[in-house]
Design a protein around this motif. Structure first.
Motif, PDB file in Angstrom:
ATOM      1  N   GLN A  24       0.828  -1.206   0.000  1.00 21.72           N
ATOM      2  CA  GLN A  24       0.000   0.000   0.000  1.00 21.72           C
ATOM      3  C   GLN A  24       0.859   1.250   0.000  1.00 21.72           C
ATOM      4  O   GLN A  24       0.550   2.236  -0.706  1.00 21.72           O
ATOM      5  CB  GLN A  24      -0.934   0.006   1.212  1.00 21.72           C
ATOM      6  N   ALA A  25       1.943   1.226   0.752  1.00 21.17           N
ATOM      7  CA  ALA A  25       2.851   2.379   0.774  1.00 21.17           C
ATOM      8  C   ALA A  25       3.465   2.606  -0.603  1.00 21.17           C
ATOM      9  O   ALA A  25       3.644   3.750  -1.040  1.00 21.17           O
ATOM     10  CB  ALA A  25       3.945   2.162   1.820  1.00 21.17           C
ATOM     11  N   LYS A  26       3.755   1.523  -1.291  1.00 20.55           N
ATOM     12  CA  LYS A  26       4.314   1.646  -2.641  1.00 20.55           C
ATOM     13  C   LYS A  26       3.293   2.271  -3.576  1.00 20.55           C
ATOM     14  O   LYS A  26       3.629   3.159  -4.382  1.00 20.55           O
ATOM     15  CB  LYS A  26       4.730   0.261  -3.146  1.00 20.55           C
ATOM     16  N   TYR A  27       2.033   1.835  -3.478  1.00 25.15           N
ATOM     17  CA  TYR A  27       0.995   2.417  -4.340  1.00 25.15           C
ATOM     18  C   TYR A  27       0.825   3.908  -4.051  1.00 25.15           C
ATOM     19  O   TYR A  27       0.718   4.723  -4.977  1.00 25.15           O
ATOM     20  CB  TYR A  27      -0.337   1.698  -4.146  1.00 25.15           C
ATOM     21  N   ASP A  28       0.794   4.273  -2.770  1.00 23.46           N
ATOM     22  CA  ASP A  28       0.645   5.686  -2.407  1.00 23.46           C
ATOM     23  C   ASP A  28       1.812   6.512  -2.935  1.00 23.46           C
ATOM     24  O   ASP A  28       1.636   7.654  -3.380  1.00 23.46           O
ATOM     25  CB  ASP A  28       0.549   5.823  -0.881  1.00 23.46           C
ATOM     26  N   ASP A  29       2.998   5.928  -2.905  1.00 25.92           N
ATOM     27  CA  ASP A  29       4.181   6.611  -3.430  1.00 25.92           C
ATOM     28  C   ASP A  29       4.057   6.798  -4.944  1.00 25.92           C
ATOM     29  O   ASP A  29       4.338   7.878  -5.478  1.00 25.92           O
ATOM     30  CB  ASP A  29       5.418   5.801  -3.081  1.00 25.92           C
ATOM     31  N   LEU A  30       3.627   5.759  -5.644  1.00 22.56           N
ATOM     32  CA  LEU A  30       3.474   5.845  -7.099  1.00 22.56           C
ATOM     33  C   LEU A  30       2.475   6.924  -7.490  1.00 22.56           C
ATOM     34  O   LEU A  30       2.675   7.657  -8.473  1.00 22.56           O
ATOM     35  CB  LEU A  30       3.007   4.493  -7.655  1.00 22.56           C
ATOM     36  N   ALA A  31       1.382   7.014  -6.732  1.00 22.47           N
ATOM     37  CA  ALA A  31       0.303   7.951  -7.078  1.00 22.47           C
ATOM     38  C   ALA A  31       0.784   9.400  -7.110  1.00 22.47           C
ATOM     39  O   ALA A  31       0.191  10.235  -7.810  1.00 22.47           O
ATOM     40  CB  ALA A  31      -0.856   7.789  -6.094  1.00 22.47           C
ATOM     41  N   GLN A  32       1.850   9.697  -6.402  1.00 20.13           N
ATOM     42  CA  GLN A  32       2.370  11.068  -6.384  1.00 20.13           C
ATOM     43  C   GLN A  32       2.936  11.488  -7.742  1.00 20.13           C
ATOM     44  O   GLN A  32       3.064  12.688  -8.009  1.00 20.13           O
ATOM     45  CB  GLN A  32       3.482  11.199  -5.348  1.00 20.13           C
ATOM     46  N   TYR A  33       3.291  10.522  -8.559  1.00 20.91           N
ATOM     47  CA  TYR A  33       3.976  10.817  -9.814  1.00 20.91           C
ATOM     48  C   TYR A  33       3.052  10.770 -11.032  1.00 20.91           C
ATOM     49  O   TYR A  33       3.498  11.021 -12.154  1.00 20.91           O
ATOM     50  CB  TYR A  33       5.132   9.832 -10.025  1.00 20.91           C
ATOM     51  N   VAL A  34       1.793  10.456 -10.817  1.00 20.33           N
ATOM     52  CA  VAL A  34       0.849  10.348 -11.939  1.00 20.33           C
ATOM     53  C   VAL A  34       0.739  11.688 -12.668  1.00 20.33           C
ATOM     54  O   VAL A  34       0.640  12.751 -12.041  1.00 20.33           O
ATOM     55  CB  VAL A  34      -0.531   9.886 -11.440  1.00 20.33           C
ATOM     56  N   ASP A  35       0.747  11.652 -13.986  1.00 23.74           N
ATOM     57  CA  ASP A  35       0.613  12.838 -14.829  1.00 23.74           C
ATOM     58  C   ASP A  35      -0.803  12.846 -15.416  1.00 23.74           C
ATOM     59  O   ASP A  35      -1.085  12.119 -16.366  1.00 23.74           O
ATOM     60  CB  ASP A  35       1.656  12.782 -15.951  1.00 23.74           C
ATOM     61  N   PRO A  36      -1.728  13.671 -14.871  1.00 23.24           N
ATOM     62  CA  PRO A  36      -3.109  13.670 -15.361  1.00 23.24           C
ATOM     63  C   PRO A  36      -3.221  13.986 -16.845  1.00 23.24           C
ATOM     64  O   PRO A  36      -4.024  13.373 -17.556  1.00 23.24           O
ATOM     65  CB  PRO A  36      -3.790  14.746 -14.506  1.00 23.24           C
ATOM     66  N   GLU A  37      -2.419  14.938 -17.319  1.00 26.50           N
ATOM     67  CA  GLU A  37      -2.501  15.269 -18.741  1.00 26.50           C
ATOM     68  C   GLU A  37      -2.090  14.076 -19.596  1.00 26.50           C
ATOM     69  O   GLU A  37      -2.728  13.768 -20.610  1.00 26.50           O
ATOM     70  CB  GLU A  37      -1.622  16.474 -19.073  1.00 26.50           C
ATOM     71  N   GLY A  38      -1.038  13.374 -19.188  1.00 24.54           N
ATOM     72  CA  GLY A  38      -0.626  12.193 -19.932  1.00 24.54           C
ATOM     73  C   GLY A  38      -1.707  11.124 -19.943  1.00 24.54           C
ATOM     74  O   GLY A  38      -1.911  10.443 -20.953  1.00 24.54           O
ATOM     75  N   GLY A  39      -2.410  10.977 -18.819  1.00 25.01           N
ATOM     76  CA  GLY A  39      -3.511  10.022 -18.767  1.00 25.01           C
ATOM     77  C   GLY A  39      -4.619  10.378 -19.742  1.00 25.01           C
ATOM     78  O   GLY A  39      -5.172   9.510 -20.420  1.00 25.01           O
ATOM     79  N   LEU A  40      -4.934  11.665 -19.822  1.00 25.96           N
ATOM     80  CA  LEU A  40      -5.979  12.110 -20.747  1.00 25.96           C
ATOM     81  C   LEU A  40      -5.537  11.984 -22.197  1.00 25.96           C
ATOM     82  O   LEU A  40      -6.371  11.750 -23.086  1.00 25.96           O
ATOM     83  CB  LEU A  40      -6.382  13.547 -20.416  1.00 25.96           C
ATOM     84  N   VAL A  41      -4.234  12.148 -22.447  1.00 29.95           N
ATOM     85  CA  VAL A  41      -3.718  11.937 -23.801  1.00 29.95           C
ATOM     86  C   VAL A  41      -3.996  10.505 -24.255  1.00 29.95           C
ATOM     87  O   VAL A  41      -4.492  10.262 -25.365  1.00 29.95           O
ATOM     88  CB  VAL A  41      -2.206  12.228 -23.857  1.00 29.95           C
ATOM     89  N   LEU A  42      -3.663   9.536 -23.386  1.00 35.15           N
ATOM     90  CA  LEU A  42      -3.890   8.144 -23.741  1.00 35.15           C
ATOM     91  C   LEU A  42      -5.373   7.834 -23.870  1.00 35.15           C
ATOM     92  O   LEU A  42      -5.809   7.181 -24.823  1.00 35.15           O
ATOM     93  CB  LEU A  42      -3.245   7.223 -22.698  1.00 35.15           C
ATOM     94  N   MET A  43      -6.172   8.317 -22.906  1.00 37.22           N
ATOM     95  CA  MET A  43      -7.613   8.057 -22.963  1.00 37.22           C
ATOM     96  C   MET A  43      -8.231   8.655 -24.214  1.00 37.22           C
ATOM     97  O   MET A  43      -9.110   8.050 -24.844  1.00 37.22           O
ATOM     98  CB  MET A  43      -8.297   8.620 -21.715  1.00 37.22           C
ATOM     99  N   SER A  44      -7.793   9.834 -24.596  1.00 31.32           N
ATOM    100  CA  SER A  44      -8.333  10.470 -25.803  1.00 31.32           C
ATOM    101  C   SER A  44      -8.037   9.614 -27.030  1.00 31.32           C
ATOM    102  O   SER A  44      -8.889   9.426 -27.912  1.00 31.32           O
ATOM    103  CB  SER A  44      -7.731  11.868 -25.984  1.00 31.32           C
ATOM    104  N   GLY A  45      -6.807   9.083 -27.097  1.00 30.22           N
ATOM    105  CA  GLY A  45      -6.452   8.237 -28.224  1.00 30.22           C
ATOM    106  C   GLY A  45      -7.224   6.934 -28.237  1.00 30.22           C
ATOM    107  O   GLY A  45      -7.671   6.477 -29.290  1.00 30.22           O
ATOM    108  N   TRP A  46      -7.392   6.314 -27.071  1.00 27.92           N
ATOM    109  CA  TRP A  46      -8.104   5.035 -26.990  1.00 27.92           C
ATOM    110  C   TRP A  46      -9.589   5.195 -27.303  1.00 27.92           C
ATOM    111  O   TRP A  46     -10.188   4.330 -27.937  1.00 27.92           O
ATOM    112  CB  TRP A  46      -7.939   4.431 -25.600  1.00 27.92           C
ATOM    113  N   MET A  47     -10.171   6.311 -26.853  1.00 30.19           N
ATOM    114  CA  MET A  47     -11.610   6.517 -27.012  1.00 30.19           C
ATOM    115  C   MET A  47     -11.975   7.305 -28.269  1.00 30.19           C
ATOM    116  O   MET A  47     -13.123   7.298 -28.694  1.00 30.19           O
ATOM    117  CB  MET A  47     -12.171   7.247 -25.784  1.00 30.19           C
TER     118      MET A  47
END
Length: 474
Positions: free
Chosen positions: A309-332
């Motif tokens: 769980q600590a590892k997941y919480d640590d990872l979440a700090q680095y998420v790039d929302p814009e990058g996520g939307l870039v991928l979602m836009s391409g997939w959808m």
């Protein structure tokens, strides 16, 4: 050519404890595959994607963990649906820069003995004649450990950069791909007889010309009259992978695919998808289990639950929302830049977006919570579109077993959050627990990739569509 002794059927391997789980590592020859932003994590080595050392080290790790294969995704063009521009993809590194996956395999094969390699290549932009040569060459160099993930293309930028105004219509792309497959089958299965190469030093004859045949293909899309330039490889036709989820895509899979990748984030959706794929195989005259089905999963694990769980919480700090939307836009195929990050999804007038978020809500267990566009992006930030398991090795192993038992998948396409750390953690913590449960191999089966997956020999089975192109075996 000698072939591994075939077995009578392709039912999944079973132990006294149940069905054996198959593992593929899911990667891409780029910095950001499924987890945008996590390349910034201090333990991530994705930046080394353009070095052979990264790939050979990863291959050794996967073979140590008895992974069945390394599946390498690919795109030929940037994700530019978001804001009608590639700029956000470039900023976030979302699947760009991206290098050719085929050039990695020889080096990885040289440092491994059993690991398979599933390579993504499209049917839209390269003629099947040179492509069949590349496939056959890699099958030789790997000793029969290659699979081809057949894609028809989905990014408009790729079509435009190949000189086309737009992509071919969806179902028409599959018509084109069907004929593409015919040409590849003919070149690899029909042109050279098994004993065409005689290598007779005394007579000075290397190949008997009477045993090499023109394929004489003339169809709607391709005209390929001549002979293949590749002698028969261990599998002849490498294992055929596919990931199309549409009705037409499933029909294509039913005819051609020996392995199919799915990415539903919930068990209910995965089970329904598996049933449709197996039925497509039956409709094509094959057994339902002639197709090995891999569901995408991301596993965050550690020495115990708290560490995971600590590892997941640590990872979440680095998420790039814009990058996520870039991928979602391409997939959808929907430009998500039109919406404010903190806009509630309920205010978004798009059924496709709403249905996608509802699916993610069910996967996360937060169905009663109102999501924003930002939360959609953050959900994709660790593991992409697929589900995420967080837990110690024993917990992760139990959850994977539950996924298989409840959905009828054969195994998992394991995406990374950081690399190679994700795969190192799975080898250290999850694989031993699956072995204790009797649900994971303790050694490799000898032979080619096809033999390892099905236990029925090296070549396409008789009930596969491509078998009609085989020359009579001697």
């Amino acid at each position: 050519m000698t072939e591994t002794q075939p077995q009578p059927q392709s039912q999944p391997a079973r132990t006294e404890s149940g069905r054996e789980i198959l593992f593929n590592a899911f990667d891409m020859n780029c910095v950001v595959h499924q987890s945008p932003g996590l390349w910034r994590h201090p333990e991530d080595r994705a930046r080394d994607y353009n070095t052979l050392g990264y790939w050979t080290s990863l291959a050794r790790t996967l073979e140590r963990g008895l992974f069945d294969g390394l599946f390498i995704a690919d795109v030929l063009g940037p994700y530019d649906v978001f804001d009608a521009s590639p700029d956000a993809a470039l900023r976030s590194g979302a699947q760009i820069p991206v290098n050719d996956p085929f050039l990695l395999v020889s080096a990885m094969a040289a440092v491994t003995e059993h690991l398979g390699f599933g390579l993504t290549a499209g049917t839209a932009y390269e003629h099947p004649y040179p492509f069949a040569r590349r496939l056959g060459t890699l099958d030789h160099l790997t000793g029969g450990r290659v699979g081809w993930n057949v894609v028809t293309g989905y990014l408009p930028a790729a079509a435009q950069n190949m000189g086309q105004d737009e992509q071919m219509e969806h179902d028409r792309r599959y018509d084109h791909a069907d004929e593409y497959m015919d040409v590849v089958y003919k070149l690899l299965e029909s042109s050279w007889e098994d004993d065409a190469v005689v290598a007779d030093r005394e007579r000075g004859v290397f190949t008997d010309p009477s045993k090499v045949h023109r394929i004489e293909h003339e169809g709607e899309f391709f005209r390929t009259p001549g002979i293949s330039v590749v002698e028969p490889s261990p599998q002849r036709m490498p294992v055929v992978y596919q990931a199309g989820a549409s009705t037409r895509g499933r029909a294509f899979a039913g005819r051609h695919a020996e392995a199919v990748f799915i990415n539903p984030p919930t068990k209910v959706l995965a089970k329904a998808s598996v049933q449709k794929i197996r039925q497509a195989a039956v409709d094509a005259g094959r057994d339902a289990y002639d197709v090995r089905i891999f569901a995408m999963q991301t596993v965050v694990t550690g020495a115990d639950e708290a560490a995971a769980q600590a590892k997941y919480d640590d990872l979440a700090q680095y998420v790039d929302p814009e990058g996520g939307l870039v991928l979602m836009s391409g997939w959808m195929g929907i430009d998500l830049s039109e919406f404010d990050l903190d806009q509630p999804i309920g205010d978004v007038e798009s059924n496709a977006i709403r249905s996608t978020v509802e699916t993610f809500q069910k996967a996360s267990g937060r169905e009663d919570e109102a999501w924003t566009v930002r939360q959609l992006a953050e959900w994709v930030g660790v593991g992409g579109f697929g589900p995420v398991i967080v837990g110690d090795g024993a917990s992760a192993a139990r959850q994977l077993v539950e996924w298989q038992d409840e959905t009828d998948v054969d195994g998992f396409n394991l995406a990374y959050h950081i690399t190679p750390g994700t795969f190192e953690d799975i080898v250290e913590h999850v694989v031993p627990e699956l072995q204790r449960l009797g649900r994971y191999k303790t050694e490799y089966t000898p032979g080619t990739l096809r033999q390892k997956l099905f236990g029925r020999g090296d070549h396409l089975p008789e009930d596969h569509y491509g078998a009609q192109f085989q020359l009579r075996r001697r």
